[in-house]
Scaffold this active site. Structure first.
Site, PDB file in Angstrom:
ATOM      1  CG  HIS A 114     -14.332  -9.319  -9.969  1.00  0.00           C
ATOM      2  ND1 HIS A 114     -13.290  -8.428 -10.132  1.00  0.00           N
ATOM      3  CD2 HIS A 114     -13.987 -10.114  -8.928  1.00  0.00           C
ATOM      4  CE1 HIS A 114     -12.355  -8.684  -9.234  1.00  0.00           C
ATOM      5  NE2 HIS A 114     -12.759  -9.704  -8.488  1.00  0.00           N
ATOM      6  CG  ASP A 169     -14.073  -5.743  -8.140  1.00  0.00           C
ATOM      7  OD1 ASP A 169     -14.553  -5.446  -9.249  1.00  0.00           O
ATOM      8  OD2 ASP A 169     -12.864  -5.797  -7.924  1.00  0.00           O
ATOM      9  CB  SER A 179     -19.370 -12.416  -9.935  1.00  0.00           C
ATOM     10  OG  SER A 179     -18.923 -13.415  -9.053  1.00  0.00           O
ATOM     11  CG  ASN A 210     -17.216  -5.088 -13.495  1.00  0.00           C
ATOM     12  OD1 ASN A 210     -16.544  -5.007 -14.517  1.00  0.00           O
ATOM     13  ND2 ASN A 210     -16.679  -5.419 -12.320  1.00  0.00           N
TER      14      ASN A 210
HETATM   15  C1  GAR Z   1     -11.916 -10.594 -17.785  1.00  0.00           C
HETATM   16  O1  GAR Z   1     -11.424 -11.834 -17.351  1.00  0.00           O
HETATM   17  C2  GAR Z   1     -12.661  -9.898 -16.667  1.00  0.00           C
HETATM   18  O2  GAR Z   1     -13.242 -10.788 -15.763  1.00  0.00           O
HETATM   19  C3  GAR Z   1     -11.558  -9.109 -16.014  1.00  0.00           C
HETATM   20  O3  GAR Z   1     -10.763  -8.659 -17.073  1.00  0.00           O
HETATM   21  C4  GAR Z   1     -10.769  -9.638 -18.095  1.00  0.00           C
HETATM   22  C5  GAR Z   1     -10.918  -8.932 -19.431  1.00  0.00           C
HETATM   23  O4  GAR Z   1     -10.721  -9.802 -20.486  1.00  0.00           O
HETATM   24  N1  GAR Z   1     -12.114  -8.010 -15.266  1.00  0.00           N
HETATM   25  C6  GAR Z   1     -11.630  -7.589 -14.101  1.00  0.00           C
HETATM   26  O5  GAR Z   1     -10.655  -8.086 -13.575  1.00  0.00           O
HETATM   27  C7  GAR Z   1     -12.387  -6.434 -13.477  1.00  0.00           C
HETATM   28  N2  GAR Z   1     -12.065  -6.288 -12.099  1.00  0.00           N
HETATM   29  P1  GAR Z   1     -11.115  -9.389 -21.973  1.00  0.00           P
HETATM   30  O6  GAR Z   1     -10.498  -8.017 -22.238  1.00  0.00           O
HETATM   31  O7  GAR Z   1     -10.445 -10.438 -22.821  1.00  0.00           O
HETATM   32  O8  GAR Z   1     -12.609  -9.386 -22.079  1.00  0.00           O
END
Ligand code: GAR
Length: 216
Positions: A112, A148, A139, A110
């Site tokens: 985060h 997380d 991360s 994942n």
């Molecule tokens: C990313 O910034 C990722 O870090 C976050 O969602 C976004 C997805 O962007 N993930 C979380 O918050 C998970 N807890 P994307 O759809 O443009 O790749």
């Protein structure tokens, strides 16, 4: 030579991280076959990105399932049909059951948007600003049932500026995510990662490469 690993990518939204994987694969910088992209939301833009790249897609709409577990069972069945070596969460905004997570332990990753263990959950950028943090980042970690958490593969950090807002930080963090995540996946693909005492080792050791500083 190790054979190319097969990946399933799970998304819920824009899929800009998915796009970074596709671009790195096409450039020859990431050896990975994305065999399927699954979204839990029918309108996720990432599905269009996958289709454009010639990758099979599927949507399992969580609203059509009567429990979290029944959704996860359907998801597991669909993933396992592909014989995936790795399951990549890339903006997949669903909490997964312990049964799902344990089924893919050691091959579920994942990203985060914080320097974990700081700021699990949501609103990470605003929380970093409110706390007056000097550093913020992203991360990439192996997933464990606790949300997380889990052994960290790689982190990227940048310095907050006085002008940063949650929105500017989100953009800056995205820029580093798009470099970090393909990097972490390339280590996984090359069998360079091991987990020992809840820590991720690169080539058998803790490496300075696992915390990178960016100027973006
Ligand atoms: C990313 O910034 C990722 O870090 C976050 O969602 C976004 C997805 O962007 N993930 C979380 O918050 C998970 N807890 P994307 O759809 O443009 O790749």
């Amino acid at each position: 030579m190790t054979s190319r690993k097969k990946a399933v990518v799970l998304i819920s939204g824009s899929g800009s991280n998915l796009q970074a994987f596709i671009d790195h694969i096409n450039d020859g910088q990431l050896e990975l076959d994305i065999t399927l992209v699954i979204s839990n939301k029918p309108d996720a833009f990432g599905l269009e990105r996958a289709t454009k790249a010639g990758i099979e897609t599927d949507c399992l709409n969580h609203k059509e399932f009567d429990s979290r577990l029944s959704f996860d069972h359907a998801l597991m069945q669909r993933i396992d049909e592909t014989h995936a070596d790795i399951v990549i969460l890339a903006g997949f905004m669903r909490i997964l059951t312990a049964e799902f997570v344990n089924h893919y332990r050691g091959r579920l990753v994942n990203i985060h948007p914080s320097l974990l263990p700081k700021y699990p959950g949501v609103d990470t950028h605003q929380r970093a600003i409110n706390a007056g943090d000097e550093w913020h980042g992203a991360s990439i970690h192996f997933v464990v049932p606790e949300v997380d958490a889990g052994p960290i593969i790689l982190q990227g950090q940048l310095k907050l500026t006085d002008n940063d807002t949650a929105s500017s930080l989100q953009q800056r963090i995205h820029t580093i995510e798009h470099q970090l995540y393909p990097q972490a996946l390339s280590w996984f693909s090359a069998d360079r990662l091991t987990i020992k005492n809840n820590k991720v080792l690169l080539d058998g050791e803790t490496s300075a490469k696992q915390l990178q500083t960016f100027e973006v």
